[in-house]
Structure formats: structure tokens, C-alpha cells
Enzyme design. Structure first.
Site, short mmCIF file in Angstrom:
data_model
loop_
_atom_site.label_atom_id
_atom_site.label_comp_id
_atom_site.label_asym_id
_atom_site.label_seq_id
_atom_site.Cartn_x
_atom_site.Cartn_y
_atom_site.Cartn_z
N GLY A 26 24.14 -22.01 -19.81
CA GLY A 26 23.12 -21.01 -20.14
C GLY A 26 22.75 -21.06 -21.60
CB SER A 27 21.09 -18.53 -23.66
OG SER A 27 21.99 -17.45 -23.44
CD GLU B 159 23.42 -15.25 -29.74
OE1 GLU B 159 24.36 -14.45 -29.64
OE2 GLU B 159 23.36 -16.11 -30.65
N GLY C 66 26.68 -18.23 -24.37
CA GLY C 66 27.87 -19.06 -24.59
C GLY C 66 28.78 -18.46 -25.65
CD GLU D 70 27.80 -28.28 -18.42
OE1 GLU D 70 26.74 -28.42 -17.82
OE2 GLU D 70 28.90 -28.60 -17.96
P1 NAP Z 1 21.53 -17.09 -19.90
O1 NAP Z 1 20.65 -15.92 -20.04
O2 NAP Z 1 22.52 -17.35 -20.98
O3 NAP Z 1 22.31 -16.86 -18.50
C1 NAP Z 1 23.15 -17.85 -17.94
C2 NAP Z 1 24.16 -17.15 -17.06
O4 NAP Z 1 25.08 -16.44 -17.87
C3 NAP Z 1 23.59 -16.10 -16.12
O5 NAP Z 1 24.39 -16.05 -14.96
C4 NAP Z 1 23.71 -14.83 -16.93
O6 NAP Z 1 23.73 -13.67 -16.13
C5 NAP Z 1 25.05 -15.06 -17.60
N1 NAP Z 1 25.19 -14.42 -18.90
C6 NAP Z 1 24.35 -14.51 -19.96
N2 NAP Z 1 24.84 -13.81 -21.01
C7 NAP Z 1 26.02 -13.29 -20.60
C8 NAP Z 1 27.00 -12.47 -21.24
N3 NAP Z 1 26.85 -12.06 -22.49
N4 NAP Z 1 28.08 -12.12 -20.53
C9 NAP Z 1 28.23 -12.53 -19.26
N5 NAP Z 1 27.35 -13.29 -18.59
C10 NAP Z 1 26.25 -13.68 -19.26
O7 NAP Z 1 20.73 -18.42 -19.66
P2 NAP Z 1 19.54 -18.64 -18.63
O8 NAP Z 1 18.35 -17.98 -19.20
O9 NAP Z 1 20.00 -18.28 -17.26
O10 NAP Z 1 19.37 -20.22 -18.66
C11 NAP Z 1 18.56 -20.88 -19.57
C12 NAP Z 1 19.38 -21.47 -20.67
O11 NAP Z 1 20.40 -22.30 -20.11
C13 NAP Z 1 18.58 -22.37 -21.58
O12 NAP Z 1 18.98 -22.15 -22.90
C14 NAP Z 1 18.97 -23.77 -21.12
O13 NAP Z 1 18.81 -24.76 -22.08
C15 NAP Z 1 20.40 -23.57 -20.76
N6 NAP Z 1 20.86 -24.60 -19.84
C16 NAP Z 1 21.67 -25.57 -20.31
C17 NAP Z 1 22.11 -26.60 -19.47
C18 NAP Z 1 22.97 -27.72 -19.98
O14 NAP Z 1 23.40 -28.53 -19.17
N7 NAP Z 1 23.25 -27.82 -21.27
C19 NAP Z 1 21.69 -26.60 -18.13
C20 NAP Z 1 20.85 -25.59 -17.68
C21 NAP Z 1 20.46 -24.58 -18.55
P3 NAP Z 1 22.40 -12.78 -15.95
O15 NAP Z 1 21.36 -13.65 -15.37
O16 NAP Z 1 22.83 -11.71 -15.04
O17 NAP Z 1 22.00 -12.30 -17.32
#
Ligand code: NAP
Length: 461
Positions: free
Chosen positions: A207-208, A210, A212, A229
Site C-alpha cells: 500500500g501507501s 504512510e 507502511g 511493498e
Molecule cells: P493504502 O491506503 O495504504 O491501503 C493499503 C491497505 O492498507 C488497505 O487494506 C488499507 O485499509 C490498509 N491501511 C492503510 N493504512 C493503514 C493503517 N494506518 N493501519 C492499518 N491498515 C492500513 O494504499 P492503497 O491506496 O490501497 O494502495 C495504493 C498504494 O499502494 C499506492 O501507493 C501503490 O503504489 C501501492 N502499491 C504498491 C505495490 C508494490 O508492489 N510496491 C503494489 C500495489 C500497490 P483501508 O482500505 O481500509 O484504508
């Protein structure tokens, strides 16, 4: 009690909602997964591998439901048929290498000693998954973790609320025992509290940046293993000897497919001055062919972004860049479906530079900036001028030159003449704020297990 909602980007309606679990209830589920792990790990590897593959096959049987469900939840057009190709390819590949990847490393087997390193499962692996490729990102860890003898708890993104539930249903229907693979609906606080309470042996967060950081903070002191990731700002570099049409085709697809919502999507392109004008002209034409619209309609090739708040970020970056001198080349009149909300027209910007957030912050939308460069050194320095480091895509006919440039670039993957693809035989990893760890490949199995050394001295008379 908190309700978790998926707001559909198709029409802004609430597509699905589920009650978030409280700490005690969720902890009890994880405790059952821990109890189930020992007997799961005792099953023969081949049996675990086959059960996982049966779960994958069962999900494929659900394609008629999965494809429109994805369109409703995150806006991907139904014409692309979900993400079964990559989902199956990755599952089949990890299945094919599981036995070798998990085999003991024998150092000595003699009359006097047996010395070897075996791989043991961590225990309970927690998968926190993102919405952008909700099945493919999850399977990268779910499949090898289960095959290696871990039990898996998944918490999926709110935007793709039903994916974890469906994945678990498919696997359980295929014969994976309940408690071996379980889905939790969790808010952020309970997610962090479970991690901080030491409930998991290994956590994979995709995910993001932040997000992470929060997970890393929650895990501090628990000594759980972590795979992070995170985001990217992946560059393309088109050299003077590149196959121009192939470069335009792959880089524009990499920049805009899935409405640009790919961690390894192309976000900025550096083109040698000798090809620059042609590259820009062809790229604008390529992107202008999209049909933006309702993802449930067969002719739509570009759906809405997954949420209007994600489109807002892209719109703000674009207007900030334009206010600083960038030029937007795609005619908005070609995209009447752009509603100022989640439905966002693709865009190509020129006259951009690294003072603009559009060229340095993750955009995660169907927009890309193109800059002219004079030399490899200039391109390398621009590619490395980023806090992220996931992939870079080099376009040349000279593999030796790509190797040389690749060694100078701060990324987890270097591509030549391709982009935006996860090869399951290679390690998916990043540097800098893109995170740490690695999934897929033999190394992915190693990260989902721990080494255990056996030093057995035999009694000789
Ligand atoms: P995200 O907002 O960080 O959410 C990812 C997951 O983590 C979701 O299940 C989210 O739950 C949970 N989450 C987020 N913040 C959290 C916290 N503080 N405590 C507990 N759980 C938390 O990211 P996204 O918007 O879903 O995905 C897009 C991002 O992922 C982009 O930055 C992209 O580059 C990155 N990404 C990276 C890869 C890689 O392989 N490097 C692959 C795919 C995506 P909720 O949805 O309930 O908030």
C-alpha cells in the site's frame, strides 16, 4: 461498531458494507489460525500446494461474478476480464518452485555428521492488501505463505471490501481448512492493535508509504517479520536507438492501464532529444484513443479512478504543474465523460521539471510527464531524483548498455524494452520509500519462512 463501506466509483453509491470486527473478536480468530497452523504445516507440501491451486481454480470459476464486482468496486472495465491471467500465472509459478525453494540446504551428510538448514513456516502471516490489483497483490503472499505451511489472515482494502471474503470462500470451498485462511474486516486502529499485541509472526503490507510507516510503528518491538511493498514513481528512459513504436505502446499502456493505478505504472518518461518530438506526438495520439466511461459497458477502455478522492490528487498535481509552466497536450473535449470527479481523462504533460510535484510525488492516475534528455548521465540522474525506487523501464537495443545503466539506478527492478509487469520468477522488491523485503521467486519463499539449522553429530564407536 464501525461500518466499513465500499463507495463505488461507477455512480458514488454504497456498493458493499461490512461491520468492522472488534479487537477481542478478531484476536480470537487469529488465535484459532495459530492453533490450526501446526497441523497445516504437518501436511505434506504437495498436498498444501494442490489445495492452494484448487482454491485458485475455484476463484476462476467465479469469474462471472468477480469481473463486474471489480468494476463496481474499483472501476476497472469489464472488457479486461478481471486479473486472472496474472493471478493464475503467479500461483502456478510459485507452485512449480515450492519444493525446490523450501528444500533443506544440506551442508554435510556423512557417517559423522548431518548438517543442514531447513525452512520453517513463520506461523500466522498477516496480509494487508491494496485495492488497485486486489487479487494479484494478495496472491503474491497468500499462495506461497500457505504452501510453505503458514496460516494466513487477510485484511483487504475498504475500496475492494469483498475481495478478501471471496478469496477465502473460494479456498475453503476448494478444501483449504477453515482457520487456515481467514478474512477479517478491520479498521486501522484494530489492525494496528492486533499487530502491536504480537498476534502475527510475519506481516506483508502492500500500500501507501504512510500506511507502511504506521504498520512498521505498530510492529515495533514485536519482532514480527515485515514485508513492505509501497509506492512508486517509476520512470521510463527512451534512448536514441529505441524501437519508437514499441516504446510508445508499452510506456503509454504502462502509464494509463487501470487508470494509471499500478504501483509499477510509468509516471515519468525521459526521451533522448533525437526522438523526443516523435515520441510525444505518438504518445498523445495513443492516449487519445481511449474511451472513458462506465466500466460495466463493453466498449469502455478507461474506467473511472477507484475513488473521487484519488482523482482529486491527480487533478491537483496536473493543475499545479500547468500553473508552473507545464503544457497539457491531450484535448479534454475528446473525453466528455470526465465529470470532475472519479471519471478522469488521461493526460500527457510536457515542459515539466522536477520542481513540480507531478514529477516527484506518486500520481497514481492516467497521466504522465515527458522530458527531453541529452545523455545517459542526465537520464540516470533524473531517474534517481526520487524518494521511491520500484522499477525503471529502459528502451534500447543494447543489453550491455541497459545493464550498465541498470547498475546506476536505485530501483528494485530494471526492465529493458518492457514495463509494468511482475515476473513471478524474479523477486518483487523496492528500495528507498518503496519499502523493503521481497515477494515471489525463491526469495519470496525464503521471506515467508525462517531458517532452522540442524547440527547432528552421530555417535561412532
Ligand atoms: P493504502 O491506503 O495504504 O491501503 C493499503 C491497505 O492498507 C488497505 O487494506 C488499507 O485499509 C490498509 N491501511 C492503510 N493504512 C493503514 C493503517 N494506518 N493501519 C492499518 N491498515 C492500513 O494504499 P492503497 O491506496 O490501497 O494502495 C495504493 C498504494 O499502494 C499506492 O501507493 C501503490 O503504489 C501501492 N502499491 C504498491 C505495490 C508494490 O508492489 N510496491 C503494489 C500495489 C500497490 P483501508 O482500505 O481500509 O484504508
Amino acid at each position: 461498531m464501525t461500518m466499513i463501506q465500499c463507495i463505488s466509483p461507477v455512480d458514488g453509491s454504497v456498493y458493499a458494507e461490512r461491520q468492522a470486527m472488534g479487537f477481542e473478536e478478531a484476536a480470537a480468530v487469529v488465535d484459532r489460525a495459530r492453533k490450526a497452523q501446526r497441523s497445516w504445516a504437518k501436511r505434506p507440501l504437495e498436498e498444501r500446494v494442490q489445495l492452494v491451486l484448487k482454491g485458485v481454480a475455484r476463484l476462476n470459476e467465479m469469474a462471472d461474478e468477480v469481473v463486474p464486482e471489480l468494476a463496481w468496486m474499483m472501476g476497472r472495465p469489464i472488457r479486461y476480464g478481471g486479473e486472472f491471467k496474472g493471478f493464475n500465472e503467479r500461483s502456478n509459478y510459485v507452485a512449480s518452485i515450492a519444493a525446490d525453494a523450501l528444500a533443506p540446504m544440506v551442508v554435510e551428510e556423512s557417517a559423522s555428521f548431518e548438517r543442514r538448514i531447513e525452512r520453517e513456516p513463520h506461523g500466522v502471516v498477516f496480509v494487508i492488501a491494496p485495492w488497485n490489483y486486489p487479487y494479484m497483490t494478495a496472491i503474491n503472499t497468500v499462495a506461497p505463505a500457505l504452501m510453505a505451511g503458514n496460516t494466513v489472515v487477510i485484511k483487504h482494502a475498504s475500496q475492494t471490501l469483498l475481495v478478501g471474503e471471496r478469496l477465502v470462500r473460494a479456498f475453503v470451498e476448494a478444501g483449504v481448512p477453515e482457520d487456515v485462511f481467514v478474512n477479517l474486516f478491520l479498521d486501522h486502529d484494530t489492525t494496528s492493535a492486533l499487530i502491536a499485541a504480537g498476534k502475527f509472526s510475519f506481516i506483508n503490507f502492500t500500500g501507501s508509504v504512510e500506511g507502511g510507516r504506521s504498520i512498521e510503528r505498530a510492529a515495533a518491538g514485536t519482532f514480527a517479520g515485515l514485508g513492505l511493498e509501497l509506492g512508486g514513481k517509476d520512470p521510463g528512459y527512451v534512448m536514441e536507438d529505441a524501437d519508437l513504436d514499441a516504446a510508445v505502446d508499452t510506456l503509454m499502456d504502462g502509464a494509463t492501464y487501470n487508470s494509471g493505478q499500478c504501483c509499477c505504472g510509468i509516471e515519468r518518461i525521459y526521451v533522448h532529444e533525437s526522438l523526443y518530438d516523435q515520441f510525444v506526438e505518438k504518445s498523445v495520439a495513443w492516449v487519445s484513443n481511449y474511451k472513458l466511461g462506465n466500466p460495466l459497458e463493453q466498449e469502455t477502455t478507461l474506467g473511472p479512478m477507484a475513488n473521487k478522492r484519488f482523482a482529486k490528487v491527480v487533478r491537483e498535481q496536473l493543475s499545479d504543474a500547468v500553473s508552473r509552466g507545464a503544457k497539457a497536450l491531450v484535448d479534454p473535449k475528446l473525453f466528455p465523460a470526465d465529470d470532475g470527479g472519479a471519471y478522469l481523462a488521461p493526460q500527457v504533460l510536457v515542459d515539466v521539471d522536477h520542481s513540480m510535484s507531478f514529477m516527484t510525488e506518486e500520481t497514481f492516475g492516467p497521466a504522465v510527464g515527458i522530458m527531453k534528455v541529452k545523455s545517459d548521465d542526465e537520464a540516470i540522474s533524473l531517474m534517481n531524483d526520487s524518494k521511491y525506487g520500484l522499477t525503471a523501464s529502459l528502451w534500447t537495443q543494447d543489453a550491455e548498455r541497459a545493464g550498465r545503466i541498470g547498475r546506476e539506478i536505485e530501483t528494485g527492478t530494471v526492465f529493458m524494452n518492457r514495463a509494468d509487469y511482475l515476473d513471478p520468477a524474479l523477486c518483487w522488491t523496492g528500495v528507498k520509500e518503496t519499502g523493503r523485503g521481497g515477494s515471489l521467486s525463491v526469495l519470496g519463499f525464503h521471506n515467508l519462512t525462517r531458517p532452522k539449522s540442524y547440527h547432528l553429530k552421530k555417535v561412532t564407536k
